[in-house]
Design an enzyme around this catalytic site. Structure first.
Site, PDB file in Angstrom:
ATOM      1  N   HIS A 151      -2.960 -16.647   9.437  1.00 47.84           N
ATOM      2  CA  HIS A 151      -3.595 -17.433   8.387  1.00 47.84           C
ATOM      3  C   HIS A 151      -2.535 -18.392   7.881  1.00 47.84           C
ATOM      4  O   HIS A 151      -1.395 -18.006   7.649  1.00 47.84           O
ATOM      5  CB  HIS A 151      -4.085 -16.469   7.312  1.00 47.84           C
ATOM      6  N   TYR A 188     -40.737  11.729  16.989  1.00 49.43           N
ATOM      7  CA  TYR A 188     -39.500  11.591  17.756  1.00 49.43           C
ATOM      8  C   TYR A 188     -39.731  11.975  19.200  1.00 49.43           C
ATOM      9  O   TYR A 188     -40.453  12.935  19.481  1.00 49.43           O
ATOM     10  CB  TYR A 188     -38.415  12.535  17.195  1.00 49.43           C
ATOM     11  N   TYR A 211      -7.162 -22.459  -0.676  1.00 51.30           N
ATOM     12  CA  TYR A 211      -6.764 -21.983  -1.996  1.00 51.30           C
ATOM     13  C   TYR A 211      -5.372 -22.513  -2.332  1.00 51.30           C
ATOM     14  O   TYR A 211      -4.626 -22.946  -1.444  1.00 51.30           O
ATOM     15  CB  TYR A 211      -6.822 -20.447  -2.086  1.00 51.30           C
ATOM     16  N   ASP A 253      10.054   2.905   6.841  1.00 52.85           N
ATOM     17  CA  ASP A 253       9.670   1.571   7.271  1.00 52.85           C
ATOM     18  C   ASP A 253      10.689   1.065   8.277  1.00 52.85           C
ATOM     19  O   ASP A 253      11.882   1.334   8.159  1.00 52.85           O
ATOM     20  CB  ASP A 253       9.599   0.605   6.080  1.00 52.85           C
ATOM     21  N   ASP A 313     -27.993  11.629   1.059  1.00 52.88           N
ATOM     22  CA  ASP A 313     -29.268  12.343   0.958  1.00 52.88           C
ATOM     23  C   ASP A 313     -29.861  12.406   2.351  1.00 52.88           C
ATOM     24  O   ASP A 313     -29.854  11.422   3.086  1.00 52.88           O
ATOM     25  CB  ASP A 313     -30.215  11.704  -0.063  1.00 52.88           C
ATOM     26  N   VAL A 347       0.833  -1.201   0.000  1.00 52.90           N
ATOM     27  CA  VAL A 347       0.000   0.000   0.000  1.00 52.90           C
ATOM     28  C   VAL A 347       0.872   1.258   0.000  1.00 52.90           C
ATOM     29  O   VAL A 347       0.683   2.161  -0.821  1.00 52.90           O
ATOM     30  CB  VAL A 347      -0.963   0.011   1.201  1.00 52.90           C
TER      31      VAL A 347
HETATM   32  N1  THG Z   1     -36.578  10.195   7.241  1.00 49.24           N
HETATM   33  C1  THG Z   1     -35.850  11.238   7.656  1.00 49.24           C
HETATM   34  N2  THG Z   1     -34.612  11.448   7.214  1.00 49.24           N
HETATM   35  C2  THG Z   1     -34.057  10.585   6.338  1.00 49.24           C
HETATM   36  C3  THG Z   1     -34.779   9.491   5.855  1.00 49.24           C
HETATM   37  C4  THG Z   1     -36.078   9.296   6.349  1.00 49.24           C
HETATM   38  N3  THG Z   1     -32.782  10.771   5.941  1.00 49.24           N
HETATM   39  C5  THG Z   1     -32.087   9.726   5.262  1.00 49.24           C
HETATM   40  C6  THG Z   1     -32.985   9.063   4.262  1.00 49.24           C
HETATM   41  N4  THG Z   1     -34.213   8.646   4.921  1.00 49.24           N
HETATM   42  C7  THG Z   1     -33.290  10.067   3.181  1.00 49.24           C
HETATM   43  N5  THG Z   1     -34.103   9.559   2.127  1.00 49.24           N
HETATM   44  C8  THG Z   1     -35.334  10.056   1.800  1.00 49.24           C
HETATM   45  C9  THG Z   1     -35.838   9.765   0.544  1.00 49.24           C
HETATM   46  C10 THG Z   1     -37.041  10.300   0.130  1.00 49.24           C
HETATM   47  C11 THG Z   1     -37.760  11.125   0.973  1.00 49.24           C
HETATM   48  C12 THG Z   1     -37.301  11.383   2.242  1.00 49.24           C
HETATM   49  C13 THG Z   1     -36.074  10.840   2.661  1.00 49.24           C
HETATM   50  C14 THG Z   1     -39.019  11.768   0.512  1.00 49.24           C
HETATM   51  N6  THG Z   1     -39.046  12.230  -0.749  1.00 49.24           N
HETATM   52  C15 THG Z   1     -40.205  12.860  -1.326  1.00 49.24           C
HETATM   53  C16 THG Z   1     -40.216  12.614  -2.818  1.00 49.24           C
HETATM   54  O1  THG Z   1     -39.168  12.330  -3.375  1.00 49.24           O
HETATM   55  O2  THG Z   1     -41.276  12.713  -3.397  1.00 49.24           O
HETATM   56  C17 THG Z   1     -40.272  14.317  -1.065  1.00 49.24           C
HETATM   57  C18 THG Z   1     -39.264  15.124  -1.784  1.00 49.24           C
HETATM   58  C19 THG Z   1     -39.465  16.615  -1.629  1.00 49.24           C
HETATM   59  O3  THG Z   1     -40.544  17.049  -1.244  1.00 49.24           O
HETATM   60  O4  THG Z   1     -38.491  17.320  -1.947  1.00 49.24           O
HETATM   61  O5  THG Z   1     -39.962  11.865   1.250  1.00 49.24           O
HETATM   62  O6  THG Z   1     -36.768   8.322   6.031  1.00 49.24           O
HETATM   63  N7  THG Z   1     -36.379  12.088   8.540  1.00 49.24           N
END
Ligand code: THG
Length: 824
Positions: free
Chosen positions: A230, A648, A261, A34, A547, A14
């Site tokens: 191993h 929540y 192997y 090293d 996302d 590496v």
């Molecule tokens: N709930 C919450 N946070 C999250 C998730 C969750 N974060 C990580 C992951 N899950 C994120 N992924 C998503 C994917 C889609 C949507 C929400 C979280 C969703 N999308 C709608 C759509 O695409 O139509 C709305 C999009 C919009 O209005 O812009 O709802 O499960 N808290």
């Protein structure tokens, strides 16, 4: 420009690859140190058997291996090649393995490496020592082969030295100097202290292999890696091979049914064995370089542990009956809790990086990946999210956990593992406040980031009277129950409670919080208090980091719904130096129930002190409220695509929240539903899952998430790259449907256009509401047109699939918006 001053610790496969790749990019203020002599320094590389099999369930790992093959194939040391491309052959001696070879062939096809399934005669033609009576078939990868690890080290170090890189052998690293860093709260590296002096450094990369934990500890970093012995043995001369002058002519051979192997060495064979008891060693207990007679990474061969391997070998390769085991070692290699390498920067000490737990197979690829990451700030050739050293939850760094899981990975290294295979001990680790109720309901638990998460509930078995749930084939029916389908349908029809506690929750707060989040995300998140935004985080290259959802709970306080620890790491890494923003992981102290389904409002409203009507709390809005006696934060959104809320509360009142909702839901036929139903429902809605459907290598447009990018909002990380990427969409994450209800695939399968492999499946499930199988797949853009007929390769089957318009369910969003009417 010679770049920053870099010290690479460790001149194994590496470190050498990294020195070569960095210097070829113009970073030549580079020192490789090293403790041992070059080029055989005494670490794992020095005794590595060198077998390079490219097949891997991870696309990234196969790509790292492929690059290693390509690069080493071009290298030599004074005419001695660094790679012997003899091919790789995996044989099956059981029907289960034969079937699994078809799945492995699928991965290769998905990731673009040529391989082919071969019958027993072909296996024998390729490897004449095989016992015809034992072999049921094989998988051949012609580009696999033998890496000559020490030569590869030498070749790459020579190239680096020619560019001015300094190589310091016999320098033992004793410490790493750090000082307070002005731009962060933490420290930064300034020098590497060796027994022969100090080397100033702006960046230190730990490529110390099995010594990695020891080196990382010098900056207070705990590296979840265990060196495990191993067994590798060499036979004496085999009469059957007499006269073989070439080092290797037969393909490297895997006999995974017996954890074995094989490789050629002239007229002898090398035999590697994973079937023995795990033999972990602490990095601190590895002998110093000069005190051990052989080399420190090589322990005494324990012949007793090899007995079974030798018996089995004589059966599989009868010609070995005329030979004996002449030498053997118990060689130390790095194992990790999930079998993936540990790459990236320390979370705390600026300038300290690691490239650890990397086998020869992936070494050159990792060298390139790390060089890109260091030079460009991100890696564009490989998607490294699953290799990132900061991916772990805190408990996953506990020594007891690391040891237990690393040993288990050693034992399972050649096992046939189902994609949903539940993790073993230590379990349970993290339990939500609802856990006791979930157990009462007969939950079948799988593990997610340490959380026990219900996949389905046996208590819902009576629902099976109401629907005829199609049963998938044997493989897809594992870790599955028809109850999954019933829970999905019951959610669409009534109301269900989902334990969402495993969803990572971060709090971002402070004076600068809004501006900070604006800079890290693609959407406008600086909206009114109570707004919730689905948005993306990108790297500078426009690749998707994650996302997330961003809920503005107060002017200076946001709650983030995240995908994992890498999100916390990304936030922390980008915090402004002025202390105006704080980020905190609140997952452990809180919990979440998704209450979803057309009857969710009837359940919730009577319990609440706030207005949960369509107008009272609109789609993608948040508010606080009380549900009975329980204070909650409610987010109106749903990954399953139904009316309802994520609720929540603190861990202390979680059980009370569950019981309150449960009781109120009973008159409406409410149920608890598991992750199996959840996954089916989210695919019907077309909601992507980060890490499965998309990763750093993808941009928002390809992933079908262009709607979450607001380029007009002002600058944000990744924006500059997006213009180029928007204009050049060549592949798309595409929705496929499958008519045959018995043909449920699992993910990672190749997609064919006729006979031509064109892409691969990411996630898949049966869509119980739409009555079709669903598979999301990456495909060339020109094939991603609705109505297009394609095939999915599944074991030895070709499953007919068709590109569909998405989302498959409720495209008009009537469900989510709480409007009446059929959503199909
Ligand atoms: N709930 C919450 N946070 C999250 C998730 C969750 N974060 C990580 C992951 N899950 C994120 N992924 C998503 C994917 C889609 C949507 C929400 C979280 C969703 N999308 C709608 C759509 O695409 O139509 C709305 C999009 C919009 O209005 O812009 O709802 O499960 N808290």
């Amino acid at each position: 420009m010679a770049g920053p001053r870099v010290v690479i610790i460790g001149a194994g496969v590496v470190g050498a690859a990294l020195a070569d790749e960095l210097s070829s990019r113009g970073w030549t203020e580079l020192t490789v140190v090293d403790q041992g002599p070059l080029p055989a320094t005494g670490g794992s590389s020095s005794h590595a058997p060198g077998l390079v099999f490219q097949a891997n369930p991870s696309k990234t790992m196969t790509e790292l291996a492929r690059y290693t093959v390509e690069k080493l194939s071009t290298l030599d040391v004074d005419g001695q090649p660094c790679f012997l491309q003899v091919g790789g052959l995996e044989v099956a001696t059981t029907p289960e393995r034969l079937t699994d070879l078809r799945r492995r062939h699928g991965w290769l096809t998905s990731w673009g490496v040529e391989g082919r399934l071969v019958d027993p005669d072909a296996c024998l033609a390729l490897h004449p020592l095989l016992n015809r009576d034992r072999v049921l078939g094989g998988l051949l990868v012609p580009t696999d082969g033998l890496a000559k690890a020490v030569l590869a080290v030498e070749a790459q170090l020579r190239a680096a030295r020619a560019r001015g890189v300094r190589l310091l052998e016999r320098h033992e690293v004793l410490d790493i100097r750090t000082e307070a860093d002005d731009t962060t709260d933490g420290d930064r590296v300034t020098a590497v202290v060796t027994d022969r002096g100090e080397i100033p450094a702006d960046l230190v990369v730990c490529c110390a292999g099995i010594w990695g934990p020891k080196v990382a500890r010098m900056v207070g970093m705990s590296l979840p890696l265990t060196p495990l012995a191993h067994q590798l043995a060499w036979t004496g001369p085999l009469p059957a091979l007499a006269g073989q002058t070439e080092e290797a002519v037969r393909p490297i051979l895997r006999h995974q049914d017996a954890d074995l192997y094989y490789r050629d060495r002239h007229d002898r064979l090398g035999i590697g064995f994973y079937g023995h008891r795990p033999m972990p060693v602490s990095a601190d207990d590895i002998a110093p370089v000069d005190s051990s007679p052989d080399m420190p990474s090589v322990l005494r061969f324990t012949a007793d542990d090899f007995a079974e391997a030798w018996t089995e070998t004589q059966s599989l390769l009868p010609a070995t009956r005329d030979a004996k085991v002449e030498e053997g070692i118990n060689g130390l290699f790095s194992f990790t809790t999930d079998g993936m390498p540990l790459l990236g920067p320390s979370p705390d000490v600026k300038g300290f990086w690691v490239a650890e737990a990397v086998w020869v197979t992936h070494s050159a690829g990792v060298g390139r990946a790390m060089a890109e990451w260091l030079v460009d700030g991100h890696c564009s050739s490989f998607d490294l999210h699953a290799c990132d050293v900061n991916r772990f939850e805190p408990h996953q760094l506990a020594p007891a956990y690391v040891l237990a899981r690393d040993c288990r990975n050693f034992v399972e290294v050649y096992d046939i593992l189902h994609p949903l295979e539940p993790a073993g001990a230590p379990r349970p680790l993290r339990t939500s406040p609802f856990h006791v109720r979930e157990r009462e309901l007969g939950a079948f638990f799988l593990e997610a980031s340490g959380w026990e998460r219900p996949q389905w509930y046996e208590a819902n078995e009576p629902l099976l009277d109401r629907w005829d749930i199609p049963v998938p084939g044997d493989w897809a029916a594992r870790m599955w129950s028809p109850i999954v389908g019933a829970e999905a349908l019951a959610t669409r029809e009534g109301v269900a409670l989902y334990d969402m506690s495993a969803l990572k929750r971060l709090e971002v707060s402070g004076r600068g919080a809004a501006a900070f989040l604006q800079r890290l995300t693609t959407s406008d998140v600086d909206k009114s208090v109570g707004s919730v935004t689905y948005t993306l985080m990108l790297d500078e290259n426009g690749g998707i980091r994650s996302d997330i959802t961003v809920a503005r709970l107060a002017r200076r306080r946001f709650q983030i719904g995240a995908n994992g620890n890498l999100d916390l790491d990304w936030f922390t890494r980008h915090l402004p130096a002025d202390g105006s923003v704080a980020v905190r992981d609140i997952t452990a102290g809180t919990c979440c129930i998704g209450l979803w389904g057309p009857k969710a409002r009837e359940v919730l409203q009577p319990l609440a002190d706030a207005d949960f009507s369509n107008e009272g709390l609109r789609y993608f809005r948040a508010r606080s409220a009380h549900i009975g006696a329980v204070p909650v934060t409610a987010l109106r959104l749903s990954y399953v695509g139904e009316l309802g809320w994520e609720l929540y509360t603190g861990a202390d009142m979680g059980l009370k929240l569950w019981d309150t909702l449960w009781e109120a839901a009973q008159p409406y036929g409410g149920i608890a539903a598991g992750r199996g139903a959840f996954n089916s429902l989210r695919l019907e809605k077309g909601y992507r899952a980060f890490g499965t459907d998309m990763g750093h290598e993808h941009d928002p447009y390809e992933a079908g998430l262009g709607f979450a990018v607001k380029t007009g909002k002002g600058d944000f990380i990744g924006r500059a790259a997006l213009e180029r990427r928007a204009a050049d969409v060549r592949r798309r994450l595409t929705c496929l449907t499958i008519d045959d209800p018995g043909a449920v695939v699992m993910g990672k399968e190749p997609v064919y256009d006729g006979d031509r492999p064109v892409g691969y499946v990411t996630s898949a499930a049966y869509g119980y509401t739409i009555g079709k199988g669903i598979a999301y797949a990456w495909l060339p853009a020109e094939l991603a047109t609705p109505g297009r007929a394609l095939d999915i390769g599944y074991f030895d089957l070709r499953i007919a699939a068709v590109v569909a318009e998405e989302p498959l369910f409720d495209p008009g969003m009537r469900r989510l918006r709480g409007l009446a009417g059929d959503a199909r």
